[in-house]
Design a protein around this motif. Structure first.
Motif, PDB file in Angstrom:
ATOM      1  N   GLY A   1       0.796  -1.230   0.000  1.00  0.00           N
ATOM      2  CA  GLY A   1       0.000   0.000   0.000  1.00  0.00           C
ATOM      3  C   GLY A   1       0.824   1.272   0.000  1.00  0.00           C
ATOM      4  O   GLY A   1       0.585   2.179  -0.813  1.00  0.00           O
ATOM      5  N   ASP A   2       1.806   1.371   0.896  1.00  0.00           N
ATOM      6  CA  ASP A   2       2.610   2.591   0.983  1.00  0.00           C
ATOM      7  C   ASP A   2       3.437   2.795  -0.283  1.00  0.00           C
ATOM      8  O   ASP A   2       3.582   3.924  -0.777  1.00  0.00           O
ATOM      9  N   ARG A   3       3.969   1.709  -0.802  1.00  0.00           N
ATOM     10  CA  ARG A   3       4.785   1.807  -2.012  1.00  0.00           C
ATOM     11  C   ARG A   3       3.939   2.239  -3.209  1.00  0.00           C
ATOM     12  O   ARG A   3       4.364   3.059  -4.023  1.00  0.00           O
ATOM     13  N   ILE A   4       2.744   1.675  -3.317  1.00  0.00           N
ATOM     14  CA  ILE A   4       1.839   2.061  -4.404  1.00  0.00           C
ATOM     15  C   ILE A   4       1.565   3.564  -4.341  1.00  0.00           C
ATOM     16  O   ILE A   4       1.646   4.272  -5.351  1.00  0.00           O
ATOM     17  N   ALA A   5       1.240   4.049  -3.140  1.00  0.00           N
ATOM     18  CA  ALA A   5       0.916   5.467  -2.973  1.00  0.00           C
ATOM     19  C   ALA A   5       2.104   6.349  -3.355  1.00  0.00           C
ATOM     20  O   ALA A   5       1.943   7.373  -4.036  1.00  0.00           O
ATOM     21  N   GLU A   6       3.302   5.949  -2.948  1.00  0.00           N
ATOM     22  CA  GLU A   6       4.489   6.757  -3.244  1.00  0.00           C
ATOM     23  C   GLU A   6       4.766   6.812  -4.748  1.00  0.00           C
ATOM     24  O   GLU A   6       5.033   7.879  -5.310  1.00  0.00           O
ATOM     25  N   ILE A   7       4.678   5.655  -5.414  1.00  0.00           N
ATOM     26  CA  ILE A   7       4.968   5.610  -6.851  1.00  0.00           C
ATOM     27  C   ILE A   7       3.920   6.388  -7.639  1.00  0.00           C
ATOM     28  O   ILE A   7       4.245   7.136  -8.566  1.00  0.00           O
ATOM     29  N   LEU A   8       2.650   6.240  -7.260  1.00  0.00           N
ATOM     30  CA  LEU A   8       1.589   6.990  -7.948  1.00  0.00           C
ATOM     31  C   LEU A   8       1.814   8.498  -7.831  1.00  0.00           C
ATOM     32  O   LEU A   8       1.687   9.233  -8.819  1.00  0.00           O
ATOM     33  N   THR A   9       2.172   8.940  -6.644  1.00  0.00           N
ATOM     34  CA  THR A   9       2.384  10.379  -6.437  1.00  0.00           C
ATOM     35  C   THR A   9       3.562  10.885  -7.257  1.00  0.00           C
ATOM     36  O   THR A   9       3.481  11.945  -7.896  1.00  0.00           O
ATOM     37  N   LEU A  10       4.661  10.140  -7.251  1.00  0.00           N
ATOM     38  CA  LEU A  10       5.834  10.546  -8.031  1.00  0.00           C
ATOM     39  C   LEU A  10       5.500  10.626  -9.522  1.00  0.00           C
ATOM     40  O   LEU A  10       5.910  11.559 -10.219  1.00  0.00           O
ATOM     41  N   GLU A  11       4.752   9.639 -10.011  1.00  0.00           N
ATOM     42  CA  GLU A  11       4.384   9.628 -11.428  1.00  0.00           C
ATOM     43  C   GLU A  11       3.436  10.781 -11.773  1.00  0.00           C
ATOM     44  O   GLU A  11       3.555  11.409 -12.821  1.00  0.00           O
ATOM     45  N   GLU A  12       2.470  11.037 -10.881  1.00  0.00           N
ATOM     46  CA  GLU A  12       1.541  12.143 -11.126  1.00  0.00           C
ATOM     47  C   GLU A  12       2.288  13.478 -11.160  1.00  0.00           C
ATOM     48  O   GLU A  12       2.044  14.318 -12.027  1.00  0.00           O
ATOM     49  N   GLU A  13       3.186  13.676 -10.207  1.00  0.00           N
ATOM     50  CA  GLU A  13       3.951  14.934 -10.163  1.00  0.00           C
ATOM     51  C   GLU A  13       4.746  15.119 -11.449  1.00  0.00           C
ATOM     52  O   GLU A  13       4.788  16.215 -12.025  1.00  0.00           O
ATOM     53  N   GLY A  14       5.373  14.027 -11.903  1.00  0.00           N
ATOM     54  CA  GLY A  14       6.152  14.104 -13.133  1.00  0.00           C
ATOM     55  C   GLY A  14       5.295  14.428 -14.339  1.00  0.00           C
ATOM     56  O   GLY A  14       5.680  15.226 -15.201  1.00  0.00           O
ATOM     57  N   PHE A  15       4.095  13.839 -14.400  1.00  0.00           N
ATOM     58  CA  PHE A  15       3.234  14.074 -15.556  1.00  0.00           C
ATOM     59  C   PHE A  15       2.637  15.478 -15.530  1.00  0.00           C
ATOM     60  O   PHE A  15       2.466  16.107 -16.578  1.00  0.00           O
ATOM     61  N   ILE A  16       2.334  15.965 -14.349  1.00  0.00           N
ATOM     62  CA  ILE A  16       1.796  17.323 -14.252  1.00  0.00           C
ATOM     63  C   ILE A  16       2.834  18.329 -14.750  1.00  0.00           C
ATOM     64  O   ILE A  16       2.509  19.291 -15.458  1.00  0.00           O
ATOM     65  N   ARG A  17       4.115  18.066 -14.418  1.00  0.00           N
ATOM     66  CA  ARG A  17       5.178  18.935 -14.958  1.00  0.00           C
ATOM     67  C   ARG A  17       5.224  18.826 -16.484  1.00  0.00           C
ATOM     68  O   ARG A  17       5.396  19.820 -17.194  1.00  0.00           O
ATOM     69  N   THR A  18       5.067  17.606 -16.976  1.00  0.00           N
ATOM     70  CA  THR A  18       5.077  17.384 -18.423  1.00  0.00           C
ATOM     71  C   THR A  18       3.902  18.089 -19.090  1.00  0.00           C
ATOM     72  O   THR A  18       4.038  18.670 -20.174  1.00  0.00           O
ATOM     73  N   LEU A  19       2.738  18.032 -18.439  1.00  0.00           N
ATOM     74  CA  LEU A  19       1.552  18.687 -18.998  1.00  0.00           C
ATOM     75  C   LEU A  19       1.745  20.199 -19.115  1.00  0.00           C
ATOM     76  O   LEU A  19       1.295  20.814 -20.084  1.00  0.00           O
ATOM     77  N   LYS A  20       2.426  20.772 -18.139  1.00  0.00           N
ATOM     78  CA  LYS A  20       2.665  22.220 -18.202  1.00  0.00           C
ATOM     79  C   LYS A  20       3.543  22.545 -19.405  1.00  0.00           C
ATOM     80  O   LYS A  20       3.292  23.508 -20.130  1.00  0.00           O
ATOM     81  N   ARG A  21       4.579  21.711 -19.614  1.00  0.00           N
ATOM     82  CA  ARG A  21       5.422  21.913 -20.798  1.00  0.00           C
ATOM     83  C   ARG A  21       4.609  21.646 -22.065  1.00  0.00           C
ATOM     84  O   ARG A  21       4.723  22.353 -23.059  1.00  0.00           O
ATOM     85  N   GLY A  22       3.769  20.588 -22.001  1.00  0.00           N
ATOM     86  CA  GLY A  22       2.945  20.228 -23.151  1.00  0.00           C
ATOM     87  C   GLY A  22       1.958  21.321 -23.504  1.00  0.00           C
ATOM     88  O   GLY A  22       1.662  21.551 -24.683  1.00  0.00           O
ATOM     89  N   GLY A  23       1.435  22.000 -22.485  1.00  0.00           N
ATOM     90  CA  GLY A  23       0.510  23.097 -22.743  1.00  0.00           C
ATOM     91  C   GLY A  23       1.178  24.197 -23.549  1.00  0.00           C
ATOM     92  O   GLY A  23       0.595  24.756 -24.485  1.00  0.00           O
ATOM     93  N   ASN A  24       2.429  24.495 -23.198  1.00  0.00           N
ATOM     94  CA  ASN A  24       3.169  25.503 -23.957  1.00  0.00           C
ATOM     95  C   ASN A  24       3.415  25.030 -25.386  1.00  0.00           C
ATOM     96  O   ASN A  24       3.320  25.807 -26.342  1.00  0.00           O
ATOM     97  N   ILE A  25       3.753  23.740 -25.524  1.00  0.00           N
ATOM     98  CA  ILE A  25       3.997  23.188 -26.856  1.00  0.00           C
ATOM     99  C   ILE A  25       2.709  23.199 -27.671  1.00  0.00           C
ATOM    100  O   ILE A  25       2.711  23.519 -28.858  1.00  0.00           O
ATOM    101  N   LEU A  26       1.586  22.859 -27.016  1.00  0.00           N
ATOM    102  CA  LEU A  26       0.301  22.883 -27.712  1.00  0.00           C
ATOM    103  C   LEU A  26       0.012  24.282 -28.244  1.00  0.00           C
ATOM    104  O   LEU A  26      -0.412  24.451 -29.398  1.00  0.00           O
TER     105      LEU A  26
END
Length: 870
Positions: free
Chosen positions: A340-365
């Motif tokens: 459970g704890d590991r799942i939560a940690e990995i999900l959060t790290l992945e979400e944070e990374g994608f949100i950063r990517t989305l911000k860059r993607g928004g500029n690219i869009l």
């Protein structure tokens, strides 16, 4: 009836009918190269259906965790937009391996449907293969003829692949009523919305060869699969699988987090479903990444995040849903609770990374839209594919955005790129033939029975020759010089399995001497001694004396027991999510792969070593005993590996009561026989999978001595002693820091002096002051020199050239007042860069270029003077 109750009652019913309850295998297949994820209940029994292996039972039942996101079983794009598609689901199933066939399977399916699922007989229909008259007659005993329909091969004939086991199937379909369509029979309902299939009975009746010819299987089998969530949906009388108890609970959490009410919006469905896929895959050892199944998981997570943004969930949130999932499914699947704890940690790290990517993607869009508006009002297929593949923008959203801005998208080019990506994925994931094989050893076992291993208590024993194999074929006699395999009725040789290498040694009889260089188990119950007959002759039925090489066995046993201690220590230090992902036990070392999402720190490694060596010094005896596998399912204190195939009776290796594992390997009798344990290396072998390599006994001592020698040699090299090594290094680092500072001051003075020289040679071109020349400085100093010159020049241009390592470099600076008049460094550099065989770019006030022709710098300078003069 709640989902958990449904699962329990289904399994208990078939247990009462003589079936062995087999736990779900992991969603990540560790021994099937044909699959990214487990997608059906029969996957873990595939080798049994193919005739490659046998089990201690001929009837089985399970509730299998399944993920369908690729190949012909790809439900990803439908999830959220239909009432029943999911990427994660449970498949209830019962299986017969050459035991019962159609009659019993149909009878039990009818009984479960009416008595366990509690569906009235007039609520469901059945379909059969169009030529399967046998199934028709059997169903007539339970159903009226007018509710038995026939379908063709595309609907009601199953095959494992182009070749291999295949046969007709029979589906059970629930009539959901006129609310879901006006079809009067399943034949009129191609969408399956009204007559919803919830259980498929596959009758493995034939083996199909490469030519398409179908021949009856020697042992006909049954494979059934019922979607648990679909059954729950029908039983609870709700409209979608997402309104069943477990998924609805997750949606309830999403409502609380978003502040929005659920009204069957796709976004709620996507988040609830994708959370389950991600959580179970991570619990089973997978992790989002950029390759193979990791790429698929990342794609699932990004899809969930994209849909969550429609609910105004713009920050990481998925970890907050994990406790509810664990509450509802953790008791049935303890691996979920442990991770459970590991799942939560990995999900959060992945979400944070994608949100950063989305911000860059928004500029690219925005830049893509701007580019299209300025040109032909056309978004290229390459840009659209990049937005989807890299930044997670669904194609439908790209199309909507394009429409909003009165733009079009080149879908033809997009489709080409999408197909290319699919082909690359297929090539990376090789196909493997599924043809059923009658193993030559299967016939051998039927004739002679299985071989007995007698090597737990002795390294020597006598056995009779049951079989001899040379050049891949059974032979009656083996002569000197022949390489092959010898099979005895009993042997002290341990065959390679469970990560432990096979024993070495010798088989002898009178003048015969067979050197054993390996020992394997080519088929369940067969122990084959691999090697070469160096002297004499061996014939069937004669006795041979088997002698295992003792030193090799002793070292191997020490490393195997140390592997158990390592597993225990990892759980103690890193947490309960640790799961074995592979191992190797040899006389020289052990290798242990485990699921963990980050590197093990030096402090953690030290703690692991200390825990293990403390246990070794306790001199505890090892205890081994056997248990009935069914009884084991009630035990939580014994470690077993999900996905491993166990018999009806299992062997437990118990170390002091704190480490209990199912294991058939050889071990020390007392922990003091291990001597010493040291970790040699810790590394990453895949996303979310770490590897520890370790040694014991004399090898551990040698590792310690090697480290001491390295320390001593380093100290000698630095003219100090080991105890004062850190002090010496600190002193040298301090001295180096001081020298760097002094060097920096010196270089600054030197650059200022060089700048003064350059200012003394200012050229006037028209009304522009210019410094144009080659300089001899480090490449890293070129920018600083140009800044000093420009600060003293105040108004003008600076063009400096540099020759280094066979290449040329140009740097141009333009003062602000000249930039305002239209002179741009970036434009100058684009004209000059080709002259030195390169390219470059930059801003209006500063630009750089590099090229492969440094001898042409003078030509570039002359060209620059002409540009300024024009």
């Amino acid at each position: 009836m709640r989902t958990n109750d449904l699962r329990k009652k289904f399994l208990e019913y078939f247990k009462a009918k003589g079936h062995t309850i087999v736990p779900s295998s992991p969603t990540v297949p560790h021994d099937d190269p044909t699959l990214l994820f487990i997608n059906a209940g029969m996957n873990q029994f595939k080798d049994v259906f193919l005739g490659k292996t046998k089990r201690d039972y001929t009837r089985a039942t399970s509730s299998q965790k399944c993920i369908r996101v690729g190949g012909k079983h790809n439900d990803l794009d439908n999830v959220g937009h239909t009432s029943r598609h999911m990427t994660f689901f449970e498949m209830l199933g019962n299986f017969s391996f050459g035991d019962y066939f159609k009659k019993e399977a149909i009878a039990m399916a009818f009984e479960v449907t009416t008595e366990i699922f509690n569906f009235a007989p007039d609520q469901f229909w059945v379909s059969i293969f169009e030529t399967d008259d046998e199934a028709f007659e059997l169903w007539k005993a339970h159903m009226p003829e007018n509710r038995i329909v026939r379908f063709g091969e595309s609907e009601n004939f199953w095959s494992m692949g182009d070749t291999g086991p295949c046969g007709p199937c029979s589906e059970i379909l629930f009539d959901r009523g006129e609310k879901y369509g006006n079809a009067t029979t399943p034949l009129d309902d191609p969408s399956g919305e009204r007559y919803l299939e919830f259980w498929n009975l596959v009758f493995m009746q034939f083996n199909r060869d490469a030519s398409g010819k179908e021949t009856p299987l020697a042992a006909q089998s049954v494979d059934t699969g019922a979607g648990l969530e679909r059954v729950a949906m029908l039983q609870e009388g709700v409209n979608t699988v997402f309104e069943t108890d477990i998924l609805r609970a997750l949606i309830g959490d999403v409502e609380k987090l978003s502040g929005k009410s659920y009204n069957r919006e796709p976004a709620f469905h996507v988040v609830a479903d994708h959370l389950r896929s991600l959580s179970f895959a991570i619990a089973d050892g997978a992790q989002p990444s950029n390759i193979e199944r990791g790429y698929v998981l990342r794609k699932i997570l990004r899809r969930a995040v994209r849909y969550a943004r429609l609910l105004d969930l713009n920050k990481p949130f998925m970890a907050k849903l994990v406790p509810t999932l664990v509450d509802h499914m953790g008791d049935s699947f303890p691996e979920l609770k442990n991770a459970g704890d590991r799942i939560a940690e990995i999900l959060t790290l992945e979400e944070e990374g994608f949100i950063r990517t989305l911000k860059r993607g928004g500029n690219i869009l925005n830049s893509i839209i701007e580019k299209a508006q300025k040109s032909d009002r056309h978004i290229s297929g390459a840009d659209a594919f990049k937005l989807k593949d890299t930044y997670g923008f669904p194609l439908e959203e790209i199309l909507l955005l394009a429409k909003d801005h009165d733009l079009t998208v080149n879908l033809d080019q997009y489709d080409v790129l999408e197909n290319e990506a699919r082909q690359k994925s297929k090539q990376a994931h090789k196909k493997h033939a599924q043809e059923a094989e009658e193993s030559q050893f299967a016939t051998f076992v039927e004739k002679h029975g299985t071989c007995e291993f007698i090597g737990f208590d002795s390294l020597e024993g006598e056995g009779s020759v049951l079989g001899l194999v040379a050049n891949g074929q059974f032979v009656e006699k083996m002569e000197a010089g022949t390489e092959g395999m010898v099979i005895l009725n009993q042997t002290p040789f341990y065959p390679e399995k469970g990560g432990q290498v096979g024993d070495h040694g010798a088989l002898t009889h009178k003048d015969a001497h067979f050197k054993v260089t390996d020992c394997i188990e080519p088929y369940p119950g067969v122990i084959a001694h691999v090697g070469k007959l160096t002297e004499g002759v061996i014939i069937e039925s004669e006795p041979l004396l088997a002698n295992v090489e003792p030193a090799r066995r002793t070292k191997t046993a020490a490393h195997h027991t140390a592997t158990h201690l390592l597993q225990w220590a990892l759980l103690e230090v890193l947490g309960p999510h640790i799961g074995q992902a592979g191992s190797l036990v040899t006389p020289d070392r052990l290798r242990f792969d485990f699921n963990h999402h980050k590197a093990v720190t030096p402090d953690e490694i030290r703690e692991i070593e200390k825990l293990i060596n403390t246990r070794i010094r306790e001199n505890a005896d090892l205890d081994t005993y056997e248990l009935d596998y069914q009884d084991l399912q009630k035990r939580t204190d014994i470690k077993q590996f999900f996905g491993d195939k166990y018999g009806a009776v299992v062997r437990v290796v118990d170390i002091g009561g704190y480490s209990k594992e199912l294991c058939g390997g050889t071990h020390v009798s007392n922990l003091h026989d291990i001597g010493l344990f040291r970790i040699a290396k810790e590394s990453s072998i895949a996303a979310g999978v770490r590897r520890i390599e370790a040694v014991t006994g004399e090898a551990a001592e040698n590792l310690m001595y090697a480290h001491e020698d390295q320390l001593s040699q380093t100290a000698t090299h630095l003219q100090t002693t080991p105890p004062k090594l850190l002090e010496k290094i600190d002193s040298l680092l301090s001295e180096t820091k001081q020298l760097k500072a002094e060097l920096k001051v010196y270089k600054s003075h030197a650059l200022k002096g060089l700048a003064s020289e350059l200012i003394g040679n200012v050229e006037t071109i028209g009304d522009i002051s210019a410094v144009i020349t080659c300089v001899d400085v480090a490449a890293s100093e070129l920018q600083e020199l140009a800044e000093i010159v420009m600060s003293r020049l105040q108004s003008g241009v600076v063009c400096l050239g540099l020759k280094a390592a066979g290449k040329g470099q140009l740097l141009i600076r333009v003062s602000p007042d000249l930039v305002a008049k239209g002179l741009k460094a970036g434009a100058f550099i684009k004209e000059l860069a080709p002259l030195i065989g390169g390219g470059g770019g930059g801003k209006p006030d500063s630009a750089q270029a590099g090229g492969k022709n440094p001898e042409k710098l003078t030509l570039a300078f002359d060209a620059f003077r002409k540009i300024l003069a024009s």
